[in-house]
Design an enzyme around this catalytic site. Structure first.
Site, mmCIF file in Angstrom:
data_model
loop_
_atom_site.group_PDB
_atom_site.id
_atom_site.type_symbol
_atom_site.label_atom_id
_atom_site.label_comp_id
_atom_site.label_asym_id
_atom_site.label_seq_id
_atom_site.Cartn_x
_atom_site.Cartn_y
_atom_site.Cartn_z
ATOM 1 N N SER A 20 1.168 -1.461 0.344
ATOM 2 C CA SER A 20 0.193 0.205 -0.282
ATOM 3 C C SER A 20 0.950 1.270 -0.358
ATOM 4 O O SER A 20 0.239 2.344 -0.333
ATOM 5 C CB SER A 20 -0.895 0.242 1.371
ATOM 6 O OG SER A 20 -0.081 0.125 1.929
ATOM 7 N N ASN A 107 -2.520 -1.844 13.566
ATOM 8 C CA ASN A 107 -3.667 -1.955 13.172
ATOM 9 C C ASN A 107 -4.262 -0.327 13.672
ATOM 10 O O ASN A 107 -5.377 0.203 13.739
ATOM 11 C CB ASN A 107 -4.608 -3.438 13.660
ATOM 12 C CG ASN A 107 -4.266 -4.402 13.094
ATOM 13 O OD1 ASN A 107 -3.733 -4.082 11.732
ATOM 14 N ND2 ASN A 107 -4.665 -5.742 13.442
ATOM 15 N N HIS A 153 -39.253 21.964 -13.883
ATOM 16 C CA HIS A 153 -39.877 20.692 -14.500
ATOM 17 C C HIS A 153 -38.877 21.639 -15.859
ATOM 18 O O HIS A 153 -39.257 21.202 -17.000
ATOM 19 C CB HIS A 153 -41.480 20.832 -15.532
ATOM 20 C CG HIS A 153 -41.837 20.823 -13.656
ATOM 21 N ND1 HIS A 153 -42.451 18.819 -13.516
ATOM 22 C CD2 HIS A 153 -42.766 21.477 -13.064
ATOM 23 C CE1 HIS A 153 -42.827 18.674 -12.530
ATOM 24 N NE2 HIS A 153 -43.547 20.231 -12.267
ATOM 25 N N SER A 274 -12.826 23.981 -29.634
ATOM 26 C CA SER A 274 -12.695 22.470 -29.500
ATOM 27 C C SER A 274 -11.840 21.925 -31.324
ATOM 28 O O SER A 274 -11.139 23.389 -31.383
ATOM 29 C CB SER A 274 -14.293 22.140 -30.191
ATOM 30 O OG SER A 274 -13.589 21.314 -31.760
ATOM 31 N N LYS A 280 -16.087 26.822 -30.529
ATOM 32 C CA LYS A 280 -16.547 26.657 -29.847
ATOM 33 C C LYS A 280 -15.925 26.887 -28.505
ATOM 34 O O LYS A 280 -15.197 27.363 -28.372
ATOM 35 C CB LYS A 280 -16.705 25.219 -29.726
ATOM 36 C CG LYS A 280 -17.010 24.297 -30.414
ATOM 37 C CD LYS A 280 -18.924 24.848 -30.336
ATOM 38 C CE LYS A 280 -19.549 23.134 -28.925
ATOM 39 N NZ LYS A 280 -19.507 22.490 -29.014
ATOM 40 N N GLU A 287 -19.236 20.543 -16.272
ATOM 41 C CA GLU A 287 -19.263 19.557 -16.895
ATOM 42 C C GLU A 287 -17.696 18.529 -16.619
ATOM 43 O O GLU A 287 -18.646 17.120 -16.034
ATOM 44 C CB GLU A 287 -18.407 19.341 -18.726
ATOM 45 C CG GLU A 287 -19.262 19.762 -19.561
ATOM 46 C CD GLU A 287 -19.030 20.218 -21.214
ATOM 47 O OE1 GLU A 287 -19.144 19.034 -21.644
ATOM 48 O OE2 GLU A 287 -18.557 21.342 -21.434
ATOM 49 N N TYR A 314 -9.974 -6.294 12.483
ATOM 50 C CA TYR A 314 -9.444 -5.274 11.159
ATOM 51 C C TYR A 314 -9.152 -6.835 10.576
ATOM 52 O O TYR A 314 -8.636 -8.295 11.026
ATOM 53 C CB TYR A 314 -7.808 -5.338 11.800
ATOM 54 C CG TYR A 314 -6.665 -5.039 10.542
ATOM 55 C CD1 TYR A 314 -6.664 -3.719 10.158
ATOM 56 C CD2 TYR A 314 -6.591 -6.136 9.674
ATOM 57 C CE1 TYR A 314 -6.695 -3.278 9.372
ATOM 58 C CE2 TYR A 314 -5.292 -5.304 8.606
ATOM 59 C CZ TYR A 314 -6.193 -4.004 7.402
ATOM 60 O OH TYR A 314 -5.050 -3.961 7.352
ATOM 61 N N GLN A 319 -7.473 -1.883 4.223
ATOM 62 C CA GLN A 319 -6.430 -0.943 3.665
ATOM 63 C C GLN A 319 -7.012 -0.637 2.093
ATOM 64 O O GLN A 319 -6.620 0.223 1.560
ATOM 65 C CB GLN A 319 -5.469 -2.452 2.706
ATOM 66 C CG GLN A 319 -4.264 -1.203 2.058
ATOM 67 C CD GLN A 319 -3.115 -2.634 1.723
ATOM 68 O OE1 GLN A 319 -2.278 -2.879 2.787
ATOM 69 N NE2 GLN A 319 -2.861 -2.973 1.255
HETATM 70 N N1 ARG Z 1 -1.673 -1.141 5.135
HETATM 71 C C1 ARG Z 1 -2.486 -0.941 6.207
HETATM 72 C C2 ARG Z 1 -3.485 -1.626 5.836
HETATM 73 O O1 ARG Z 1 -3.440 -0.220 5.163
HETATM 74 C C3 ARG Z 1 -1.793 -2.204 7.273
HETATM 75 C C4 ARG Z 1 -2.284 -2.694 8.414
HETATM 76 C C5 ARG Z 1 -1.910 -4.155 8.175
HETATM 77 N N2 ARG Z 1 -1.820 -4.608 9.588
HETATM 78 C C6 ARG Z 1 -3.130 -6.044 9.278
HETATM 79 N N3 ARG Z 1 -2.090 -6.470 10.454
HETATM 80 N N4 ARG Z 1 -1.972 -6.652 8.012
HETATM 81 O O2 ARG Z 1 -5.067 -1.578 6.374
#
Ligand code: ARG
Length: 457
Positions: A20, A107, A153, A274, A280, A287, A314, A319
């Site tokens: 991540s 977590n 309307h 355009s 245009k 938009e 968790y 994630q």
């Molecule tokens: N990158 C994880 C998330 O965004 C962080 C928490 C990860 N915890 C775990 N037990 N793998 O949720």
């Protein structure tokens, strides 16, 4: 970080799938802030010495500086922002760094980071909403006499002041801001100290940590705290509804700048041409804003779907929350900014608006009200004016061009004074109640908003 238990390397595909860091690097400031507060908590609990906390803090500050400057090397092998920072810290300061993750799990760490991010961005979006509100009030005040038809309307209904029409959006935006601020109350609760799911045997004064981080309260249940993403769902809903409102404003602008309406023009700087049709001038910003509502809705539904049926506590599914919230915040910020800028430079074609608003049928309801004031029951008055409308269409003669005798064919209650009330400005001024568009009222409302929004006169 968990090498103790494992014999095999994670595959490259698994690393790519699970990482991540490519998006949660944005949490680096929040993560570092929370880590420093946690280190102080560990010091109070007798786990870290003052010296170690000082090393941790300065190491983390260095890392923060490098990330901000773009010189920090993130590693996908380290999965996320939490482990990237922790590893870099330990590489730098040694054993003290390796003590930081005591009584903490990613977590509760990610939960606290996201709440710090959420509080900050609610304030950011709140400010952007006010920028747009100021821009709409400003536009109204630049064209105080602009009158246009109000529609139902998409058919001409009754005349209104431009300021009244634009203040409708200011009201919607105020509710959006209010919804975010309501959510902020629930965001403002610190999950840190919940550990993986069941707290820790090492006793940290959570209230002191919360105070350090500026949280109003601490969470009361560790299992809930590590898996609660309600606050994000609330924010995503508030932003989705903001998107609804912005899409409606967009639609008005798109209609108004069309040749058919011709009520408004946008600056060249906020429109595009355009590649094929040289004449245009397209309202792309409006938009795109209208179109981006799709993302705002999608992000809300995506998060709700991710949360549905998750077992306690968790789960890695969570994630998936981050990109949804980041995207909605980024989208809302951009749309609000472009609209604030665009409305501040828009010009209004008062003549075209007034001409459309001068359609005598827009005062048909006023004619019925006139009869009511003369004692005619409204249902009957409605019918009389309906007949007058048919007569007007058939004889191609507008209400003000008819004679009193013609009016009286339909009701004896009509008198000479009927002609005065068929004047647009008089008809507008007659709409005096709170919430109605008489120029006196609208002026007051605009003045109140200008004061509330800190605008100068
Ligand atoms: N990158 C994880 C998330 O965004 C962080 C928490 C990860 N915890 C775990 N037990 N793998 O949720």
């Amino acid at each position: 970080m968990w090498k103790g238990r494992f014999q095999e390397e994670t595959t490259d595909l698994m690393k790519r799938f699970g990482e991540s860091i490519s998006f949660d690097w944005r949490l680096f400031k929040h993560d570092i802030r929370a880590s420093i507060a946690h280190a102080r908590g560990l010091e109070r609990a007798g786990i870290l010495t003052a010296e170690e906390v000082a090393q941790i803090s300065s190491g983390l500050r260095e890392i923060e500086g490098e990330i901000a400057e773009g010189t920090f090397a993130f590693s996908v092998d380290l999965e996320d922002i939490h482990m990237n920072i922790e590893k870099a810290l330990t590489n730098r300061i040694g054993p003290a760094g390796a003590k930081l993750h005591t009584a903490r799990s990613r977590n509760d760490q990610v939960a606290v980071d996201m709440r710090l991010y959420a509080k900050e961005t609610i304030d950011l979006i709140g400010g952007k909403i006010q920028e747009l509100q100021r821009s709409l009030v400003g536009l109204s005040r630049r064209f105080p006499g602009a009158v246009l038809p109000g529609y139902t309307h998409l058919q001409r209904g009754q005349p209104v002041l431009l300021g009244h029409h634009l203040l409708a959006y200011v009201e919607m935006l105020e509710r959006d801001r209010g919804r975010l601020l309501d959510a902020r109350v629930r965001v403002d609760c610190m999950p840190l100290g919940s550990g993986a799911l069941a707290g820790s045997t090492i006793l940290i004064d959570r209230e002191a940590v919360a105070k350090d981080l500026g949280f109003a309260c601490v969470s009361r249940n560790s299992m809930d705290a590590v898996s609660d993403r309600d606050f994000m769902a609330e924010m995503l809903f508030a932003l989705a509804l903001l998107g609804t409102h912005l899409s409606r404003l967009s639609e008005d602008v798109i209609l108004w700048v069309s040749a058919e309406f011709g009520f408004m023009s946008l600056s060249d700087a906020h429109t595009t041409g355009s590649s094929l049709m040289p004449q245009k001038k397209n309202p792309d910003a409006a938009e795109l804003t209208r179109g981006k509502t799709g993302r705002l809705y999608g992000n809300l539904i995506a998060l709700l779907t991710t949360l549905k049926g998750l077992p306690m506590t968790y789960n890695r599914d969570l994630q998936e929350d981050k990109e949804r919230l980041f995207d909605s915040i980024d989208t809302a910020e951009l749309c609000l900014s472009i609209f604030a800028e665009m409305m501040a430079e828009a010009t209004v074609n008062e003549a075209a608006m007034r001409e459309a608003a001068s359609d005598p049928f827009l005062l048909a309801t006023d004619l019925a009200d006139y009869l009511v004031k003369a004692g005619v029951p409204f249902r009957q008055a409605h019918e009389v004016v309906g007949q007058l409308t048919a007569y007007s269409l058939e004889h191609e003669k507008a209400f003000p061009d008819m004679s009193l005798a013609e009016f009286q064919q339909f009701s004896e209650a009509f008198g000479e004074d009927v002609f005065a009330m068929l004047e647009l400005d008089k008809a507008l001024e007659a709409r005096q109640a709170i919430g109605a568009p008489s120029p006196t009222r609208v002026r007051k409302e605009l003045a109140n908003w200008a004061t509330a929004l800190g605008m100068s006169d």
